[in-house]
Write an enzyme that holds these catalytic residues in place. Structure first.
Site, PDB file in Angstrom:
ATOM      1  N   LYS A  83       0.855  -1.191   0.000  1.00 15.59           N
ATOM      2  CA  LYS A  83       0.000   0.000   0.000  1.00 15.59           C
ATOM      3  C   LYS A  83       0.889   1.239   0.000  1.00 15.59           C
ATOM      4  O   LYS A  83       1.764   1.400   0.860  1.00 15.59           O
ATOM      5  CB  LYS A  83      -0.836  -0.015   1.279  1.00 15.59           C
ATOM      6  CG  LYS A  83      -2.294   0.215   1.064  1.00 15.59           C
ATOM      7  CD  LYS A  83      -2.989   0.048   2.389  1.00 15.59           C
ATOM      8  CE  LYS A  83      -4.418   0.417   2.321  1.00 15.59           C
ATOM      9  NZ  LYS A  83      -5.031   0.352   3.637  1.00 15.59           N
ATOM     10  N   ILE A  84       0.627   2.110  -0.950  1.00 17.28           N
ATOM     11  CA  ILE A  84       1.468   3.290  -1.157  1.00 17.28           C
ATOM     12  C   ILE A  84       0.573   4.528  -1.088  1.00 17.28           C
ATOM     13  O   ILE A  84      -0.469   4.571  -1.761  1.00 17.28           O
ATOM     14  CB  ILE A  84       2.120   3.236  -2.566  1.00 17.28           C
ATOM     15  CG1 ILE A  84       2.914   1.932  -2.769  1.00 17.28           C
ATOM     16  CG2 ILE A  84       2.950   4.461  -2.837  1.00 17.28           C
ATOM     17  CD1 ILE A  84       4.301   1.937  -2.196  1.00 17.28           C
TER      18      ILE A  84
END
Ligand code: E4P
Length: 219
Positions: A83-84
């Site tokens: 997750k960015i």
């Protein structure tokens, strides 16, 4: 339409997986902090229970460090999705991770243009936050609909995760808006299951049968 569970709690994950309705899990630093256990330990445990995608959020702020973290996370289990955050550095990281074959989920998406940029950078998933937009008087679900339509129209392979889901109606609306996935807290999953007429119906069927069962057993 698929459901992911938005939690890092193992009891909730085990229970939901047993219901047969959960295809993946999303976590974030807030959810992980509640569990008071190391990232690696908890992510490895979750990935053993859930065969589908498990999103794990980077803590770094710059692209090079995000990529370093992401590479490490992806050694923990084959189903880890990194997750960015939807930032400039995040986009750079998504581009590099996509090139390296690492799946990404771009999080904290609050606008259509952000989703467009994430998809162009190669994100596997984007997560528009419905509840947090609703909280400030915007229509979070309208954004989910706009992103879904845009991605479909452009033939983008990026999947839309309706996130920050607060109640069962959000799930219905996310499905109707064209989201591929809704990621939901366990309490919302429980809420989807319940209906007073189901409880009353189960009770009445049993009572009706019990009225005749003793006499039939004697025969
Ligand atoms: C999504 O992946 C996030 O973990 C989550 O949906 C955030 O929701 P919140 O607004 O309830 O914190």
């Amino acid at each position: 339409m698929q459901l992911f569970l938005d939690t890092a709690n193992l009891d909730e994950i085990r229970e939901a997986v047993n219901w047969g309705v959960i295809s993946g899990v999303t976590t974030n630093p807030t959810l992980m902090a509640k569990e008071q256990i190391s990232y690696q330990e908890r992510v490895s445990e979750i990935c053993q229970i859930v065969p589908g995608p498990v999103s794990v959020e980077v803590l770094a702020q710059d692209a090079a460090s995000m990529v370093r973290e992401a590479r490490e996370f992806s050694t923990w289990a084959p189903n880890v999705v990194v997750k960015i955050p939807m930032t400039k550095e995040g986009l750079k990281a998504v581009k590099d991770l996509t090139a390296a074959g690492i799946q990404t989920n771009v999080t904290l998406v609050f606008a259509l243009n952000q989703a467009l940029l994430a998809a162009l950078a190669g994100a596997s998933y984007v997560s528009p936050f419905v509840g947090r937009l609703d909280d400030i008087g915007h229509d979070g679900m309208a954004l989910v609909g706009q992103i879904s339509a845009l991605f479909q129209g452009c033939n983008f392979p990026t999947r839309v995760i309706a996130a920050s889901i607060r109640h069962p109606l959000h799930v219905t609306q996310a499905a109707q808006a064209g989201a591929h996935i809704a990621t939901i807290p366990f309490s919302v999953l429980e809420g989807m299951l319940q209906h007073p007429l189901t409880d009353a119906g189960v009770k009445r069927f049993l009572e009706d049968w019990q009225k005749v069962a003793p006499s039939l057993e004697k025969k």
